[in-house]
Write a protein that holds these residues in place. Structure first.
Motif, PDB file in Angstrom:
ATOM      1  N   PHE A 199       0.760  -1.169   0.218  1.00 21.54           N
ATOM      2  CA  PHE A 199      -0.076   0.188   0.109  1.00 21.54           C
ATOM      3  C   PHE A 199       0.766   1.149   0.283  1.00 21.54           C
ATOM      4  O   PHE A 199       1.890   1.245   0.309  1.00 21.54           O
ATOM      5  CB  PHE A 199      -1.022  -0.021   1.343  1.00 21.54           C
ATOM      6  N   HIS A 200       0.159   2.603  -0.310  1.00 17.16           N
ATOM      7  CA  HIS A 200       0.787   3.456  -0.348  1.00 17.16           C
ATOM      8  C   HIS A 200       0.032   4.732   0.337  1.00 17.16           C
ATOM      9  O   HIS A 200      -1.229   4.406   0.570  1.00 17.16           O
ATOM     10  CB  HIS A 200       1.253   3.862  -1.638  1.00 17.16           C
ATOM     11  N   THR A 201       0.738   5.685   0.743  1.00 13.48           N
ATOM     12  CA  THR A 201      -0.009   6.687   1.498  1.00 13.48           C
ATOM     13  C   THR A 201       0.120   8.103   1.137  1.00 13.48           C
ATOM     14  O   THR A 201       1.005   8.467   0.381  1.00 13.48           O
ATOM     15  CB  THR A 201       0.458   6.557   3.142  1.00 13.48           C
ATOM     16  N   VAL A 202      -0.750   9.188   1.553  1.00 13.69           N
ATOM     17  CA  VAL A 202      -0.587  10.369   1.524  1.00 13.69           C
ATOM     18  C   VAL A 202      -0.285  11.154   2.972  1.00 13.69           C
ATOM     19  O   VAL A 202      -1.259  10.900   3.820  1.00 13.69           O
ATOM     20  CB  VAL A 202      -1.492  10.992   0.438  1.00 13.69           C
ATOM     21  N   VAL A 203       0.487  11.944   2.944  1.00  8.90           N
ATOM     22  CA  VAL A 203       0.543  12.870   4.280  1.00  8.90           C
ATOM     23  C   VAL A 203      -0.141  13.990   4.152  1.00  8.90           C
ATOM     24  O   VAL A 203      -0.063  14.772   3.166  1.00  8.90           O
ATOM     25  CB  VAL A 203       2.067  13.106   4.563  1.00  8.90           C
ATOM     26  N   THR A 204      -1.059  14.343   5.230  1.00  5.80           N
ATOM     27  CA  THR A 204      -1.844  15.322   4.998  1.00  5.80           C
ATOM     28  C   THR A 204      -1.598  16.457   6.123  1.00  5.80           C
ATOM     29  O   THR A 204      -1.827  17.612   6.079  1.00  5.80           O
ATOM     30  CB  THR A 204      -3.494  15.127   5.315  1.00  5.80           C
TER      31      THR A 204
END
Length: 234
Positions: A199-204
């Motif tokens: 999986f991959h993420t996005v930092v908010t």
């Protein structure tokens, strides 16, 4: 929570070097963000971010993030970001050439990467950096994966899953990384750091951001064997 290693273990790759101007290989996800945080904590000076987009420039490679999100992150960091479209076939050529251009433009001496323990990734990063006249900096290298995720949360990274494999499925898309998600990832038999591409993420948000990132509306789509958030208003 697992027992924590010595804090010094988080900076093994940096301690023998004086502060440098650094370029960050910025995916928009948790690993590149945390690597940048550790480099800054050691006194290094980030001067630019680099992200490789797909060939039409619509989304980033692997994470599938549109430029508007990456640009929000860069603005929150107070850094310029270079978005370079490329096919997979030309990826190395474009990455190396762009690194070399940024090195000259910003008088950088190193590039920071968020890889943890996959040796072929490190070998490639050291190769392209050497070709661009830079040193490869990997502050997360060989840290224990699960402990690393907990340290990210403890040090203020807020992120969500933006893409995942079929083993996880669409229900994991959009979920916030927290203790519950870590347990669910383990129950699904998936590495909680996603280092193997699960999986991959996005930092908010993170301590380096001046303001949180606002994510556009999205829907869930499947492309080949991977699920992605498709950003409708980006």
């Amino acid at each position: 929570m697992p027992q924590e290693p010595s804090p010094a273990a988080f900076f093994i790759d940096l301690m023998s070097h004086s502060p440098e101007n650094i370029i960050c290989s910025w995916s928009g996800g948790k690993d590149s963000c945390f690597a940048l945080m550790q480099a800054v904590r050691q006194g290094h000076r980030p001067v630019a971010l680099l992200n490789i987009l797909n060939e039409n420039g619509r989304i980033s490679r692997s994470h599938g993030l549109p430029p508007v999100i990456l640009q929000q992150q860069a603005a929150a960091l107070g850094l310029p970001i270079h978005l370079q479209p490329s096919t997979w076939a030309d990826y190395e050529q474009h990455f190396t050439a762009t690194l070399a251009g940024l090195r000259e433009q910003y008088q950088a001496t190193a590039a920071v990467f968020g890889d943890i323990d996959l040796q072929p990734h490190r070998d490639w990063e050291e190769k392209v950096c050497a070709a661009a006249g830079l040193r490869a900096m990997l502050p997360l290298w060989q840290l224990e994966r699960k402990m690393l995720v907990y340290r990210m949360l403890e040090q203020g990274i807020i992120c969500r899953i933006v893409s995942c494999n079929e083993q996880l499925g669409e229900d994991f898309l959009g979920r916030l990384l927290d203790d519950v998600l870590i347990a669910d990832l383990e129950a699904a038999g998936v590495d909680v750091c996603g280092e193997n591409g699960e999986f991959h993420t996005v930092v908010t948000d993170c301590p380096l951001f001046s303001t949180p990132v606002n994510l556009p509306a999205f829907r869930k789509v499947k492309h080949e064997q991977y699920w992605f958030l498709d950003w409708q208003e980006a």
